[in-house]
Design a protein around this motif. Sequence first.
Motif, short mmCIF file in Angstrom:
data_model
loop_
_atom_site.label_atom_id
_atom_site.label_comp_id
_atom_site.label_asym_id
_atom_site.label_seq_id
_atom_site.Cartn_x
_atom_site.Cartn_y
_atom_site.Cartn_z
N LEU A 130 0.79 -1.23 0.00
CA LEU A 130 0.00 0.00 0.00
C LEU A 130 0.83 1.29 0.00
O LEU A 130 0.59 2.17 -0.82
CB LEU A 130 -0.98 -0.01 1.16
CG LEU A 130 -2.14 0.97 1.05
CD1 LEU A 130 -2.92 0.76 -0.24
CD2 LEU A 130 -3.08 0.82 2.24
N PRO A 131 1.82 1.44 0.90
CA PRO A 131 2.60 2.70 0.86
C PRO A 131 3.36 2.88 -0.45
O PRO A 131 3.45 3.99 -0.97
CB PRO A 131 3.55 2.56 2.04
CG PRO A 131 3.62 1.11 2.35
CD PRO A 131 2.29 0.55 1.96
N HIS A 132 3.87 1.77 -1.02
CA HIS A 132 4.58 1.85 -2.30
C HIS A 132 3.61 2.23 -3.43
O HIS A 132 3.98 2.96 -4.36
CB HIS A 132 5.25 0.52 -2.63
CG HIS A 132 6.15 0.02 -1.53
ND1 HIS A 132 7.15 0.77 -0.98
CD2 HIS A 132 6.18 -1.17 -0.87
CE1 HIS A 132 7.77 0.08 -0.03
NE2 HIS A 132 7.19 -1.11 0.05
N LEU A 133 2.38 1.72 -3.31
CA LEU A 133 1.36 2.04 -4.32
C LEU A 133 0.98 3.53 -4.25
O LEU A 133 0.85 4.19 -5.29
CB LEU A 133 0.11 1.17 -4.11
CG LEU A 133 0.31 -0.34 -4.34
CD1 LEU A 133 -0.91 -1.11 -3.83
CD2 LEU A 133 0.53 -0.65 -5.80
N TYR A 134 0.82 4.04 -3.02
CA TYR A 134 0.55 5.48 -2.86
C TYR A 134 1.72 6.30 -3.42
O TYR A 134 1.51 7.33 -4.08
CB TYR A 134 0.36 5.82 -1.39
CG TYR A 134 -0.93 5.31 -0.77
CD1 TYR A 134 -2.09 5.21 -1.52
CD2 TYR A 134 -0.99 4.97 0.58
CE1 TYR A 134 -3.28 4.76 -0.94
CE2 TYR A 134 -2.16 4.51 1.16
CZ TYR A 134 -3.31 4.41 0.40
OH TYR A 134 -4.47 3.96 0.97
N LYS A 136 2.09 12.11 0.96
CA LYS A 136 1.81 12.19 2.40
C LYS A 136 1.14 10.91 2.90
O LYS A 136 1.46 10.43 3.99
CB LYS A 136 0.90 13.39 2.67
CG LYS A 136 1.62 14.73 2.60
CD LYS A 136 0.67 15.90 2.81
CE LYS A 136 1.40 17.23 2.69
NZ LYS A 136 0.47 18.39 2.80
N LYS A 137 0.20 10.36 2.10
CA LYS A 137 -0.45 9.10 2.48
C LYS A 137 0.58 7.98 2.57
O LYS A 137 0.53 7.14 3.48
CB LYS A 137 -1.51 8.74 1.44
CG LYS A 137 -2.75 9.62 1.48
CD LYS A 137 -3.78 9.24 0.44
CE LYS A 137 -4.55 8.00 0.83
NZ LYS A 137 -5.70 7.74 -0.05
N ALA A 138 1.51 7.97 1.63
CA ALA A 138 2.57 6.95 1.65
C ALA A 138 3.44 7.11 2.90
O ALA A 138 3.76 6.12 3.58
CB ALA A 138 3.43 7.07 0.39
#
Length: 573
Positions: free
Chosen positions: A148-152, A173-175
């Motif tokens: 998820l963080p890499h996708l963001y 920021k979300k990542a």
Amino acid sequence: MKITVIFFISLFSLLLINSCQSSDNNDYFYNLNNYVSAEYTNYNLTNIRTQYNKELAKYKKTGDKKYILSSKYIELFLYYNTDTRDILNQIPLVYELLKLNNDQYEYISIACNFRLALNMEQNSPKFAMQCLNEAIKMDEKVGKKYFLPHLYHTKGRFYYNEKNYSEAMIYFKKALETYKIRKDDEIFIASMYNNFGLCFNKLNKQDKAIQETLKGIRILEGKKNLNKEDLLFITNMKENLSEYYLKLNDYKNAELFLNQGFEFYQNVKQYNSEFMSISKMLFNLYNSTHQNVKKNNLVSFLLGIESKIQHVSNKIILYEILQDHYLEINDHDKEKMSSKKVIHLISLYNQQKQKDLAQVSDLLNDYFIKNINQKYDYKVSIQKKNILLLFVSSLLVITILALAFINVYKKNKKEKELGEGQKLILEQDLQLHRNKIEKLHLSLNLKIETEKAFLENLRQIKKSKNIDPEETVKDLFFKINNLIQIDKKHNDIINESSLENKLFMEKLSHRFPILTIQELKLCVYFKLNLSSKEISLLENIKDVTARVYKTNIKSKMKLDKETDLTEFLNNLV
């Protein structure tokens, strides 16, 4: 019915086990990815190949689909490079992996969509964003935050490339927040601050860009045991930092960070696109600051490593630098030669790009065609499954209804048989009571007649004077004995029902606690439909007293005058 319940329990248990197994296998792929990623970071391709062979051997031994998927997934790392050749090798492998997985394991579906997004970023940005959004949707749904963080991070970069810097900042920021929650490696957190710097630079806020980039450098330099990847990224951030200083005309700091980057790549002998970018920025800086000696030394070094620069795009940068240098020193022959080289390399580069684009286009078309066929096959498969499910459900419903009908039929039959048996018993019991009552009536009538005869004999004795006393006493004794036998008979009849009468009296007392014991006893006679006179003979009371008792009992039971007490008492039973 028990079989049906067991069937549903077994089905639920099976679904629960499958769900748990799916989750466990997702974690298996996740842990495998962590291991292979660490080996790739340290450039241990031999260990990656060894793990690939291990997974393949597991599949051959067990036939478990999980291991063929894991081996294919590891194979992706053997082509994990930004080189176009490797990207083209990856794409068919990713499609094959997607098809094999068929959405069975979320982790594989997320990873493949993520990899497609990265591979298609340059050639098909819209398709890349579509794959990326699909991966984000699945990862958010699973809730494990596998990628998820890499996708963001990647989605933020896509927006950055589209020059939508405000939207890019949102996803960066979300990542960053997700990286911090997961306590990921410092390099990922540092990269977000570097991305903030890139966005601020594009928004012409160089001071903020420098501030955010320095924050990222400090975070990563504070990490213990820096690996090669960490050092490469620190160098990359310093290159970005030098660009921000150049825009502010701070040549001193710009040169400082550019030289640090140049020396790093020089020491590791890695002459990639980042190295060529730093070289060009240094060349331009030396030109702007009129540092000709440093500029000549740079050109000499680049000429010395010309044969070691492999990629066409990097060679183009090299000959553009040489072209500018020869133009400045008025060496027209070398300047013309460099220009021709640049034109030739650009032509080669464009040809290769067109060829690669055609290959990517063919791969995409092939994928879309296969995807359409696969979707059609999937719909057909779903329809077959639905028909089968409908058939099984219908069969199950029919079976349940049949079992329910059989159970109801058996129950009704049993109740009918039981009812008929109870009816017969009740009829026999009723007939028995009728016989007893009839005998009791006969016995009482006989007693009455005997008593009348006895009284008549007494009257005759009293009137007559010529009576034999012995004969008279004998006759009276005979009649008294008859009376005793009659009393014994009706007492026997009453005693036969003593338990039944006791239960009846208990029930009546519970219903009407206001009734006395004598009244309860008399209710037994009233239930038997005995007359007041018959009751008076049995209880040695006057018949008028029996009638008073009857009236009082009806009053206590709150019955009106028209209600038949005998019928009421029998219905009560």
